[in-house]
Write a protein that holds these residues in place. Structure first.
Motif, PDB file in Angstrom:
ATOM      1  N   ALA A   2      -4.008   5.982   1.150  1.00 34.68           N
ATOM      2  CA  ALA A   2      -2.599   6.319   1.441  1.00 34.68           C
ATOM      3  C   ALA A   2      -2.142   7.497   0.564  1.00 34.68           C
ATOM      4  O   ALA A   2      -1.365   8.354   1.011  1.00 34.68           O
ATOM      5  N   ILE A   3      -2.636   7.552  -0.659  1.00 37.64           N
ATOM      6  CA  ILE A   3      -2.303   8.690  -1.542  1.00 37.64           C
ATOM      7  C   ILE A   3      -2.976   9.959  -0.990  1.00 37.64           C
ATOM      8  O   ILE A   3      -2.370  11.036  -0.921  1.00 37.64           O
ATOM      9  N   ALA A   4      -4.237   9.800  -0.592  1.00 34.66           N
ATOM     10  CA  ALA A   4      -4.984  10.953  -0.064  1.00 34.66           C
ATOM     11  C   ALA A   4      -4.293  11.524   1.175  1.00 34.66           C
ATOM     12  O   ALA A   4      -4.196  12.738   1.342  1.00 34.66           O
ATOM     13  N   ARG A   5      -3.772  10.632   2.051  1.00 37.59           N
ATOM     14  CA  ARG A   5      -3.065  11.108   3.261  1.00 37.59           C
ATOM     15  C   ARG A   5      -1.834  11.920   2.887  1.00 37.59           C
ATOM     16  O   ARG A   5      -1.559  12.967   3.467  1.00 37.59           O
ATOM     17  N   ARG A   6      -1.082  11.423   1.895  1.00 33.20           N
ATOM     18  CA  ARG A   6       0.098  12.184   1.450  1.00 33.20           C
ATOM     19  C   ARG A   6      -0.320  13.570   0.970  1.00 33.20           C
ATOM     20  O   ARG A   6       0.302  14.574   1.270  1.00 33.20           O
ATOM     21  N   GLY A   7      -1.392  13.594   0.179  1.00 34.60           N
ATOM     22  CA  GLY A   7      -1.846  14.870  -0.373  1.00 34.60           C
ATOM     23  C   GLY A   7      -2.333  15.818   0.702  1.00 34.60           C
ATOM     24  O   GLY A   7      -1.965  16.995   0.750  1.00 34.60           O
ATOM     25  N   THR A  33       0.816  -1.220   0.000  1.00 33.27           N
ATOM     26  CA  THR A  33       0.000   0.000   0.000  1.00 33.27           C
ATOM     27  C   THR A  33       0.852   1.274   0.000  1.00 33.27           C
ATOM     28  O   THR A  33       0.675   2.160  -0.850  1.00 33.27           O
ATOM     29  N   GLU A  34       1.779   1.361   0.948  1.00 30.38           N
ATOM     30  CA  GLU A  34       2.531   2.620   1.107  1.00 30.38           C
ATOM     31  C   GLU A  34       3.495   2.852  -0.049  1.00 30.38           C
ATOM     32  O   GLU A  34       3.629   3.975  -0.543  1.00 30.38           O
ATOM     33  N   SER A  35       4.164   1.792  -0.524  1.00 30.81           N
ATOM     34  CA  SER A  35       5.116   1.972  -1.646  1.00 30.81           C
ATOM     35  C   SER A  35       4.387   2.403  -2.905  1.00 30.81           C
ATOM     36  O   SER A  35       4.893   3.224  -3.679  1.00 30.81           O
ATOM     37  N   THR A  36       3.218   1.830  -3.117  1.00 33.27           N
ATOM     38  CA  THR A  36       2.474   2.166  -4.328  1.00 33.27           C
ATOM     39  C   THR A  36       1.966   3.606  -4.243  1.00 33.27           C
ATOM     40  O   THR A  36       1.982   4.342  -5.244  1.00 33.27           O
ATOM     41  N   ALA A  37       1.569   4.016  -3.038  1.00 37.50           N
ATOM     42  CA  ALA A  37       1.147   5.413  -2.853  1.00 37.50           C
ATOM     43  C   ALA A  37       2.338   6.355  -3.061  1.00 37.50           C
ATOM     44  O   ALA A  37       2.192   7.435  -3.639  1.00 37.50           O
ATOM     45  N   ASP A  38       3.515   5.944  -2.603  1.00 32.76           N
ATOM     46  CA  ASP A  38       4.720   6.756  -2.845  1.00 32.76           C
ATOM     47  C   ASP A  38       4.909   6.971  -4.352  1.00 32.76           C
ATOM     48  O   ASP A  38       5.203   8.069  -4.811  1.00 32.76           O
ATOM     49  N   LEU A  39       4.745   5.874  -5.098  1.00 39.39           N
ATOM     50  CA  LEU A  39       4.985   6.004  -6.544  1.00 39.39           C
ATOM     51  C   LEU A  39       3.931   6.892  -7.208  1.00 39.39           C
ATOM     52  O   LEU A  39       4.239   7.673  -8.110  1.00 39.39           O
ATOM     53  N   LEU A  72      -2.027  15.619   4.204  1.00 42.26           N
ATOM     54  CA  LEU A  72      -1.161  15.925   5.349  1.00 42.26           C
ATOM     55  C   LEU A  72       0.179  16.512   4.914  1.00 42.26           C
ATOM     56  O   LEU A  72       0.764  17.335   5.623  1.00 42.26           O
ATOM     57  N   GLY A  73       0.654  16.096   3.739  1.00 46.53           N
ATOM     58  CA  GLY A  73       1.971  16.577   3.293  1.00 46.53           C
ATOM     59  C   GLY A  73       1.897  17.825   2.439  1.00 46.53           C
ATOM     60  O   GLY A  73       2.815  18.645   2.441  1.00 46.53           O
ATOM     61  N   PHE A  74       0.811  17.977   1.680  1.00 48.06           N
ATOM     62  CA  PHE A  74       0.751  19.044   0.681  1.00 48.06           C
ATOM     63  C   PHE A  74      -0.494  19.914   0.799  1.00 48.06           C
ATOM     64  O   PHE A  74      -0.793  20.692  -0.097  1.00 48.06           O
ATOM     65  N   ASN A  75      -1.214  19.732   1.897  1.00 51.74           N
ATOM     66  CA  ASN A  75      -2.369  20.588   2.167  1.00 51.74           C
ATOM     67  C   ASN A  75      -3.371  20.632   1.010  1.00 51.74           C
ATOM     68  O   ASN A  75      -3.904  21.690   0.645  1.00 51.74           O
ATOM     69  N   MET A  76      -3.585  19.464   0.413  1.00 51.25           N
ATOM     70  CA  MET A  76      -4.484  19.411  -0.745  1.00 51.25           C
ATOM     71  C   MET A  76      -5.905  19.030  -0.303  1.00 51.25           C
ATOM     72  O   MET A  76      -6.074  18.037   0.411  1.00 51.25           O
ATOM     73  N   PRO A  77      -6.910  19.761  -0.724  1.00 57.44           N
ATOM     74  CA  PRO A  77      -8.286  19.279  -0.523  1.00 57.44           C
ATOM     75  C   PRO A  77      -8.471  17.955  -1.284  1.00 57.44           C
ATOM     76  O   PRO A  77      -7.997  17.825  -2.420  1.00 57.44           O
ATOM     77  N   ILE A  78      -9.153  17.004  -0.642  1.00 59.66           N
ATOM     78  CA  ILE A  78      -9.311  15.674  -1.259  1.00 59.66           C
ATOM     79  C   ILE A  78     -10.763  15.463  -1.672  1.00 59.66           C
ATOM     80  O   ILE A  78     -11.682  15.609  -0.851  1.00 59.66           O
ATOM     81  N   ILE A  79     -10.968  15.091  -2.923  1.00 60.94           N
ATOM     82  CA  ILE A  79     -12.285  14.627  -3.350  1.00 60.94           C
ATOM     83  C   ILE A  79     -12.126  13.199  -3.877  1.00 60.94           C
ATOM     84  O   ILE A  79     -11.028  12.818  -4.305  1.00 60.94           O
ATOM     85  N   TYR A  80     -13.170  12.408  -3.796  1.00 58.04           N
ATOM     86  CA  TYR A  80     -13.045  11.022  -4.240  1.00 58.04           C
ATOM     87  C   TYR A  80     -14.337  10.549  -4.883  1.00 58.04           C
ATOM     88  O   TYR A  80     -15.408  11.098  -4.628  1.00 58.04           O
TER      89      TYR A  80
END
Ligand code: DGY
Length: 324
Positions: free
Chosen positions: A159-164, A100-106, A166-174
């Motif tokens: 995991a991608i949404a968390r990076r966005g 999960t985490e490695s794929t989200a990193d990529l 928490l790390g980049f202050n991105m609003p998340i829609i899904y």
């Protein structure tokens, strides 16, 4: 008598040794001739298969009369005809969670690389083109604070949404089949229809499994809904996107760019994508780190051992065939 395992890919010599404690193990070897011929020859003897990257269904497994389990070293299982497995009572296992985490990193690497033109400008610099300070024609676009649209908010999507968030202050829609209230609370994620998401997101990240429902989920119409400044990231499966439609959208700059790890035909060869500076093309490496591939192989091995030794495997894709 020991059962027989046919290990056809992604299994290290140490893992083969581990398997040999309980099973006869056959490993096709390219130095001993055609791999496919060796695979087919071993198939009638195999109680278990372990590996990834082969389409397996009626045509391939007809002669595999003893087969009890296929342990895939992957989370995706679109290569397997699950209905046929069910008909034959063959167990299918996969390797969720550990990648999960490695794929989200990529996914994030592709997103960043597309937005900031990392791959393109790396090639440009190495080609000796850097003669003066870089001007607007080579500028990228910001990532932080932009809207991240996740199509398929499963474990990897989250995991991608968390990076966005928490790390980049991105609003998340899904978008997806079900509402994810926990993630809405954790990340402020908001549910949209696919069309709304495409129209609103600055980055559209595809994380859905491939099925008849998701094949060509993104085609001309959907690309036409995206902002012209938006970037598409695909780490799911190639056929989720209508590739010629995407190529056209990139050629005409209907969308800004794409970060791709997967394609309709893999390995990718002779594609118009190679001529496009607004496409970042990676060779299906979502889970390809030393640590993650080892964890996946170990998980697959545990699944295979359990299945062949009469215990219910942890990651059984088709529990209806379990006879335990
Ligand atoms: C998976 O696990 O499904 C990845 O795509 C690697 O094959």
């Amino acid at each position: 008598m020991k059962k027989t395992v046919l290990a056809f890919s992604r299994i290290t010599p140490e893992m083969i040794e581990r398997l040999q404690q309980d099973f006869e193990v056959i490993v096709p070897n390219p130095r001993q001739g055609d791999i496919n011929a060796q695979f087919n020859e071993a198939l009638p003897h195999a109680h278990g298969l372990i590996g990834v990257g082969r389409k397996l269904g009626r045509a391939q497994l007809d002669g595999a009369g003893k087969l009890e389990v296929v342990s895939s070293v992957s989370v995706g299982y679109d290569n397997y005809d699950v209905d046929y497995f069910n008909e034959r009572g063959i167990m299918l296992t996969n390797t969720p969670d550990v990648l999960t985490e490695s794929t989200a990193d990529l996914a994030f690497a592709l997103l960043m690389s597309s937005a900031r033109r990392v791959a393109e400008l790396d090639a440009w610099t190495k080609a000796g083109q850097w003669k003066a300070s870089v001007g607007a024609p080579l500028f990228g676009c910001d990532v932080h604070g932009k809207t991240l649209g996740i199509v398929g908010l499963g474990n990897i999507g989250a995991a991608i949404a968390r990076r966005g968030r928490l790390g980049f202050n991105m609003p998340i829609i899904y978008s997806g089949n079900s509402r994810k209230t926990a993630l809405e609370q954790e990340l402020g994620a908001q549910l949209r229809s696919l069309d709304q998401l495409l129209a609103e997101a600055d980055f559209v990240c595809l994380v859905v499994p491939l099925s008849e429902k998701t094949r060509h989920l993104i085609s001309h119409r959907e690309l036409g809904l995206m902002k012209s400044s938006a970037i598409l990231v695909n780490i799911s499966r190639g056929p989720v996107v209508d590739e010629p439609a995407l190529i056209e959208a990139l050629q005409t700059q209907r969308i800004r760019g794409a970060g791709l790890d997967v394609y309709e035909r893999e390995p990718l060869a002779e594609s118009p994508l190679f001529q496009l500076s607004n496409a970042v093309t990676l060779p299906h490496i979502g889970s390809a780190t030393h640590e993650t591939r080892e964890a996946m192989a170990n998980r697959a091995l545990d699944n295979l051992r359990s299945a062949l030794l009469g215990q219910r495997p942890q990651d059984l894709v088709n529990p209806q065939v379990w006879k335990g």
